[in-house]
Write a protein that holds these residues in place. Structure first.
Motif, PDB file in Angstrom:
ATOM      1  N   GLU A 141      -8.029  -6.657 -18.590  1.00 52.45           N
ATOM      2  CA  GLU A 141      -7.519  -6.185 -17.297  1.00 52.45           C
ATOM      3  C   GLU A 141      -6.755  -4.865 -17.417  1.00 52.45           C
ATOM      4  OE1 GLU A 141      -4.176  -8.295 -15.482  1.00 52.45           O
ATOM      5  OE2 GLU A 141      -4.222  -9.672 -17.200  1.00 52.45           O
ATOM      6  N   TRP A 142      -6.219  -4.577 -18.613  1.00 46.52           N
ATOM      7  CA  TRP A 142      -5.488  -3.324 -18.786  1.00 46.52           C
ATOM      8  C   TRP A 142      -6.405  -2.167 -19.121  1.00 46.52           C
ATOM      9  CZ3 TRP A 142      -1.014  -2.890 -16.811  1.00 46.52           C
ATOM     10  CH2 TRP A 142      -0.163  -4.002 -16.734  1.00 46.52           C
ATOM     11  N   THR A 143      -7.565  -2.453 -19.690  1.00 48.43           N
ATOM     12  CA  THR A 143      -8.393  -1.371 -20.231  1.00 48.43           C
ATOM     13  C   THR A 143      -9.673  -1.128 -19.426  1.00 48.43           C
ATOM     14  OG1 THR A 143      -9.641  -2.840 -21.715  1.00 48.43           O
ATOM     15  CG2 THR A 143      -7.544  -1.998 -22.548  1.00 48.43           C
ATOM     16  N   LYS A 144      -9.961  -1.998 -18.468  1.00 45.73           N
ATOM     17  CA  LYS A 144     -11.237  -1.923 -17.738  1.00 45.73           C
ATOM     18  C   LYS A 144     -11.484  -0.560 -17.074  1.00 45.73           C
ATOM     19  CE  LYS A 144     -14.102  -4.719 -14.630  1.00 45.73           C
ATOM     20  NZ  LYS A 144     -14.460  -3.651 -13.678  1.00 45.73           N
ATOM     21  N   PRO A 145     -10.460   0.048 -16.425  1.00 40.04           N
ATOM     22  CA  PRO A 145     -10.729   1.353 -15.784  1.00 40.04           C
ATOM     23  C   PRO A 145     -11.167   2.431 -16.785  1.00 40.04           C
ATOM     24  CG  PRO A 145      -8.681   0.392 -14.966  1.00 40.04           C
ATOM     25  CD  PRO A 145      -9.105  -0.446 -16.148  1.00 40.04           C
ATOM     26  N   PHE A 146     -10.666   2.358 -18.007  1.00 36.85           N
ATOM     27  CA  PHE A 146     -11.072   3.307 -19.052  1.00 36.85           C
ATOM     28  C   PHE A 146     -12.568   3.182 -19.320  1.00 36.85           C
ATOM     29  CE2 PHE A 146     -12.034   4.085 -23.526  1.00 36.85           C
ATOM     30  CZ  PHE A 146     -11.409   5.298 -23.790  1.00 36.85           C
ATOM     31  N   TRP A 147     -13.038   1.932 -19.471  1.00 31.27           N
ATOM     32  CA  TRP A 147     -14.447   1.696 -19.800  1.00 31.27           C
ATOM     33  C   TRP A 147     -15.347   1.922 -18.588  1.00 31.27           C
ATOM     34  CZ3 TRP A 147     -15.260   2.093 -24.656  1.00 31.27           C
ATOM     35  CH2 TRP A 147     -14.308   1.644 -25.589  1.00 31.27           C
ATOM     36  N   ASP A 148     -14.849   1.591 -17.404  1.00 33.05           N
ATOM     37  CA  ASP A 148     -15.630   1.854 -16.178  1.00 33.05           C
ATOM     38  C   ASP A 148     -15.890   3.352 -16.024  1.00 33.05           C
ATOM     39  OD1 ASP A 148     -15.727  -0.816 -15.569  1.00 33.05           O
ATOM     40  OD2 ASP A 148     -14.159  -0.748 -14.029  1.00 33.05           O
ATOM     41  N   ALA A 149     -14.853   4.146 -16.315  1.00 26.83           N
ATOM     42  CA  ALA A 149     -15.002   5.599 -16.195  1.00 26.83           C
ATOM     43  C   ALA A 149     -15.964   6.130 -17.251  1.00 26.83           C
ATOM     44  CB  ALA A 149     -13.631   6.278 -16.331  1.00 26.83           C
ATOM     45  N   ALA A 150     -15.818   5.620 -18.483  1.00 25.71           N
ATOM     46  CA  ALA A 150     -16.691   6.088 -19.571  1.00 25.71           C
ATOM     47  C   ALA A 150     -18.153   5.840 -19.232  1.00 25.71           C
ATOM     48  CB  ALA A 150     -16.311   5.391 -20.877  1.00 25.71           C
ATOM     49  N   LYS A 151     -18.420   4.718 -18.574  1.00 31.68           N
ATOM     50  CA  LYS A 151     -19.791   4.382 -18.181  1.00 31.68           C
ATOM     51  C   LYS A 151     -20.360   5.423 -17.228  1.00 31.68           C
ATOM     52  CE  LYS A 151     -22.102   0.387 -16.222  1.00 31.68           C
ATOM     53  NZ  LYS A 151     -21.855  -0.939 -15.620  1.00 31.68           N
ATOM     54  N   GLU A 152     -19.475   6.058 -16.453  1.00 37.16           N
ATOM     55  CA  GLU A 152     -19.884   7.114 -15.514  1.00 37.16           C
ATOM     56  C   GLU A 152     -19.806   8.501 -16.172  1.00 37.16           C
ATOM     57  OE1 GLU A 152     -21.122   6.142 -12.671  1.00 37.16           O
ATOM     58  OE2 GLU A 152     -20.584   4.060 -13.146  1.00 37.16           O
ATOM     59  N   GLY A 153     -19.501   8.527 -17.460  1.00 36.39           N
ATOM     60  CA  GLY A 153     -19.420   9.819 -18.135  1.00 36.39           C
ATOM     61  C   GLY A 153     -18.139  10.585 -17.855  1.00 36.39           C
ATOM     62  N   GLN A 200      -0.850   8.029 -21.727  1.00 27.23           N
ATOM     63  CA  GLN A 200      -0.757   7.226 -22.936  1.00 27.23           C
ATOM     64  C   GLN A 200      -2.087   6.529 -23.230  1.00 27.23           C
ATOM     65  OE1 GLN A 200       2.587   4.759 -21.973  1.00 27.23           O
ATOM     66  NE2 GLN A 200       1.398   3.308 -20.758  1.00 27.23           N
ATOM     67  N   HIS A 201      -2.319   6.323 -24.521  1.00 26.61           N
ATOM     68  CA  HIS A 201      -3.511   5.636 -24.999  1.00 26.61           C
ATOM     69  C   HIS A 201      -3.231   5.108 -26.383  1.00 26.61           C
ATOM     70  CE1 HIS A 201      -7.799   4.666 -25.099  1.00 26.61           C
ATOM     71  NE2 HIS A 201      -7.749   4.988 -26.383  1.00 26.61           N
ATOM     72  N   PRO A 202      -3.571   3.857 -26.725  1.00 27.33           N
ATOM     73  CA  PRO A 202      -4.223   2.873 -25.856  1.00 27.33           C
ATOM     74  C   PRO A 202      -3.356   2.469 -24.655  1.00 27.33           C
ATOM     75  CG  PRO A 202      -4.235   2.190 -28.177  1.00 27.33           C
ATOM     76  CD  PRO A 202      -3.329   3.363 -28.071  1.00 27.33           C
ATOM     77  N   PRO A 203      -4.001   1.915 -23.608  1.00 29.44           N
ATOM     78  CA  PRO A 203      -3.268   1.478 -22.419  1.00 29.44           C
ATOM     79  C   PRO A 203      -2.195   0.454 -22.774  1.00 29.44           C
ATOM     80  CG  PRO A 203      -5.631   1.444 -22.030  1.00 29.44           C
ATOM     81  CD  PRO A 203      -5.443   1.665 -23.500  1.00 29.44           C
ATOM     82  N   TYR A 204      -1.132   0.470 -21.978  1.00 27.31           N
ATOM     83  CA  TYR A 204       0.033  -0.376 -22.254  1.00 27.31           C
ATOM     84  C   TYR A 204       0.564  -0.859 -20.908  1.00 27.31           C
ATOM     85  CZ  TYR A 204       3.778  -1.831 -25.405  1.00 27.31           C
ATOM     86  OH  TYR A 204       4.636  -2.569 -26.176  1.00 27.31           O
ATOM     87  N   PRO A 205       1.225  -2.021 -20.863  1.00 26.40           N
ATOM     88  CA  PRO A 205       1.675  -2.555 -19.557  1.00 26.40           C
ATOM     89  C   PRO A 205       2.761  -1.726 -18.897  1.00 26.40           C
ATOM     90  CG  PRO A 205       1.620  -4.283 -21.240  1.00 26.40           C
ATOM     91  CD  PRO A 205       1.432  -2.983 -21.954  1.00 26.40           C
ATOM     92  N   THR A 206       3.514  -0.958 -19.691  1.00 25.20           N
ATOM     93  CA  THR A 206       4.560  -0.115 -19.123  1.00 25.20           C
ATOM     94  C   THR A 206       4.408   1.294 -19.662  1.00 25.20           C
ATOM     95  OG1 THR A 206       6.033  -0.631 -20.966  1.00 25.20           O
ATOM     96  CG2 THR A 206       6.233  -2.018 -19.000  1.00 25.20           C
ATOM     97  N   CYS A 207       5.023   2.252 -18.978  1.00 22.69           N
ATOM     98  CA  CYS A 207       5.045   3.612 -19.500  1.00 22.69           C
ATOM     99  C   CYS A 207       5.924   3.627 -20.749  1.00 22.69           C
ATOM    100  CB  CYS A 207       5.600   4.579 -18.453  1.00 22.69           C
ATOM    101  SG  CYS A 207       5.898   6.232 -19.117  1.00 22.69           S
ATOM    102  N   VAL A 208       5.383   4.107 -21.869  1.00 19.69           N
ATOM    103  CA  VAL A 208       6.177   4.103 -23.099  1.00 19.69           C
ATOM    104  C   VAL A 208       7.222   5.216 -23.085  1.00 19.69           C
ATOM    105  CG1 VAL A 208       4.290   3.077 -24.433  1.00 19.69           C
ATOM    106  CG2 VAL A 208       4.579   5.570 -24.416  1.00 19.69           C
ATOM    107  N   ASN A 209       7.139   6.085 -22.089  1.00 14.71           N
ATOM    108  CA  ASN A 209       8.127   7.155 -21.979  1.00 14.71           C
ATOM    109  C   ASN A 209       9.301   6.745 -21.089  1.00 14.71           C
ATOM    110  OD1 ASN A 209       9.116   9.871 -22.355  1.00 14.71           O
ATOM    111  ND2 ASN A 209       8.474  10.253 -20.233  1.00 14.71           N
ATOM    112  N   CYS A 210       9.015   6.249 -19.872  1.00 13.38           N
ATOM    113  CA  CYS A 210      10.105   5.995 -18.925  1.00 13.38           C
ATOM    114  C   CYS A 210      10.175   4.544 -18.463  1.00 13.38           C
ATOM    115  CB  CYS A 210       9.993   6.915 -17.714  1.00 13.38           C
ATOM    116  SG  CYS A 210       8.742   6.406 -16.518  1.00 13.38           S
ATOM    117  N   VAL A 211       9.294   3.685 -18.964  1.00 11.90           N
ATOM    118  CA  VAL A 211       9.316   2.246 -18.703  1.00 11.90           C
ATOM    119  C   VAL A 211       8.887   1.881 -17.273  1.00 11.90           C
ATOM    120  CG1 VAL A 211      10.511   0.128 -19.348  1.00 11.90           C
ATOM    121  CG2 VAL A 211      11.372   2.270 -20.208  1.00 11.90           C
ATOM    122  N   ALA A 212       8.370   2.849 -16.494  1.00 13.05           N
ATOM    123  CA  ALA A 212       7.844   2.520 -15.170  1.00 13.05           C
ATOM    124  C   ALA A 212       6.593   1.640 -15.324  1.00 13.05           C
ATOM    125  CB  ALA A 212       7.479   3.807 -14.433  1.00 13.05           C
TER     126      ALA A 212
END
Ligand SMILES: [Zn+2]
Lengths: 144, 394
Positions: free
Chosen positions: A16-28, A42-54
């Motif tokens: 559920e965290w990474t699906k948009p990455f792969w969906d986009a890749a499928k479209e090039g 950020q990459h790999p995807p993470y549940p929170t922003c590793v910079n500001c925690v949003a």
């Protein structure tokens, strides 16, 4: 040049965290997770922003150009699925405007000896099957 | 400085037989090491009332079978049947150094008196890595499809970053491999005891994952080591001279799960851990008489030497030259041979050697006039811990 034609790559399984990455890749399209509060990619995807925690995160297209941050040349043939490509370059790419978002890839369309820290690269896409396309990188063409 | 400095000490140490791959259950190795450590202390097994370990599999992908592929606290409890057991823990995020630190904390809190810490490492017959299958799940979805199957490649990428950023030459690493192997010739517990290594061997060995050749990688083995920790006042009444713990630290820098290759993460991790160890002990790198720095892959020693402050960034491969890391050098390093010589037993071996050097018990490889003995017990990136042991409490 490494022969990738006989390599059987493990197929990525989106969650559920990474699906948009792969969906986009499928479209090039290369999309990375971006914090909507501070703008940090950020990459790999993470549940929170590793910079500001949003937690307000969305996937946004990135240019697909970057530099080789690091690499290794694989000689070991312990993984038989990759043995026919040995020696091959596995690289870590730092994308322009997304510092710290390190992406793993192979250096395609060039001899493995072309892998050097700081070389300019651009994204290309390798279709694995009907569902999954893998972002990959090759040496940047022309002015970058 | 830390108010608890020198209030806990390492007493006995123990070793199991080491084999290339599994011949007997791993539990038997762990038991042999634990019994050895307790006996070395001059204690009876019934004195032991604290247990700690880090039971993680040494390689990815294998099934957890307690007593066979790992040795948990539960497994050790079943084997020892300790009548006075009062405390135990198995840690997850800080490797075996974290288990040692938890035992120290328990001793300082007075909830146990004699704690045993062990590390048991499994190597199955056949393939060491159980590589990702047809599908790459979790963090592996971003790495396994590109052939990043094992820890060697993940470590190797940061090493090319280091080499090319600092315009350095990997051939200089031969000095580390050869010197450590020479140290190991006085360590009968080392897998490569009796097997010398020359500079020529290193320079002509096969490449595994550039820049790592065969001799940059520790050999997977099956084996275990163990230590007894107790309070300083109790340690003084036991058989071995105590190695007093002057300070410790652990990595405090965050890393995104699944992100690989970041050289700066190694450096930040090492700095965050060692800073606390220097502050707590009151020592600085210049005070260190002997150092053990984790070397599961050779490049970890570079990251350790630089991030702990023994030399400047980019200079570690020059720092180790010219006899500096020999037993009579300015900074004797990995004096037991390191993981590159003992086989892949993880950082408890480094902690053991740090303690043996501090207590003057290192035998033929004892460095002269040791007081301050430094240990970096894991690669600094994710699970790094650091320790200082001293001969003289202060
Ligand atoms: Zn943010």
């Amino acid at each position: 040049m490494s022969d990738w034609s006989k390599v059987t790559r493990p197929i990525p399984v989106p969650n559920e965290w990474t699906k948009p990455f792969w969906d986009a890749a499928k479209e090039g399209v290369l999309k990375l997770q971006r914090c909507q509060a501070c703008g940090h990619f950020q990459h790999p995807p993470y549940p929170t922003c590793v910079n500001c925690v949003a937690i307000d995160l969305a996937f946004e297209p990135v240019s697909g150009k970057g530099t080789i941050y690091a690499y290794t040349i694989m000689y070991h043939t312990g993984d038989k699925r990759f043995a026919s490509a040995v020696p091959y370059a596995s690289i870590i790419v730092e994308l322009d405007n997304a510092p710290g978002a390190l992406m793993a890839a192979n250096l395609l369309e060039a001899p493995y000896t072309e892998a050097k820290v700081g070389r300019r690269v651009e994204v290309t896409f390798e279709r694995l099957n009907d569902d999954v396309t893998l972002p990959q990188f090759r040496l940047a063409r022309g002015a970058s | 400085m830390w108010e608890h400095r020198c209030k806990v000490a390492v007493s006995g140490v123990g070793f199991s037989r080491v084999t290339r791959s599994a011949e007997i259950p791993l539990a038997a190795h762990a038991l042999e090491a634990v019994k050895g450590a307790v006996e070395d202390s001059g204690l009876a097994m019934s004195d032991i009332d604290g247990l700690a370990t880090y039971p993680e599999l040494p390689a990815t992908g294998h099934a957890v079978i307690d007593g066979v592929t790992i040795v948990s606290v539960n497994c050790m409890m079943a084997m020892l049947k300790l009548p006075n057991l009062a405390w135990h823990v198995q840690v997850e995020t800080v490797n075996i150094g974290g288990a040692v630190q938890q035992a120290v904390n328990a001793l300082l809190a007075g909830v146990c008196r004699y704690a045993v810490v062990w590390r048991a490492m499994h190597n199955p017959k056949g393939t060491y890595q159980n590589l990702p299958g047809t599908y790459a799940q979790g963090p592996a979805q971003f790495t396994a499809p590109y052939g990043f199957g094992g820890p060697g490649q993940g470590m190797a990428v940061a090493y090319t970053r280091w080499l090319e950023t600092h315009k350095q030459n990997r051939e200089k690493m031969a000095t580390l491999a050869v010197t450590q192997r020479r140290h190991a010739q006085t360590n009968p517990h080392a897998y490569f005891h009796g097997v010398p290594l020359t500079r020529e061997d290193y320079l002509t060995s096969r490449m595994v994952a550039y820049p790592f050749c065969l001799y940059d990688c520790d050999i997977p083995v099956q084996g275990a080591v163990a230590i007894v920790l107790t309070t300083a006042d109790r340690a003084r009444d036991l058989r071995p001279r105590p190695a007093y713990l002057a300070g410790y630290g652990q990595r405090l820098a965050f890393e995104v799960t699944g992100r690989i290759g970041s050289l700066s993460s190694y450096m930040e991790g090492g700095r965050s851990s060692s800073r606390l160890t220097w502050e707590r002990s009151g020592f600085s790198p210049a005070d260190v008489d002997v150092a053990q720095i984790y070397d599961g892959f050779s490049a970890s020693v570079i990251y350790g030497l630089e991030s702990y402050g023994f030399c400047k960034e980019g200079e570690a491969l020059d720092f180790i030259q010219d006899g500096r890391i020999e037993l009579d050098g300015e900074l004797p390093l990995n004096t037991f041979g390191g993981s590159l010589s003992t086989g892949r037993i993880h950082g408890l071996w480094h902690i053991i050697e740090g303690a043996l050097q501090a207590s003057g018990r290192a035998g033929a490889r004892q460095v002269e006039d040791v007081n301050v003995s430094f240990v970096g017990a894991s690669a600094p990136i994710v699970q790094g811990t650091t320790f200082i042991f001293v001969r003289e409490p202060y």
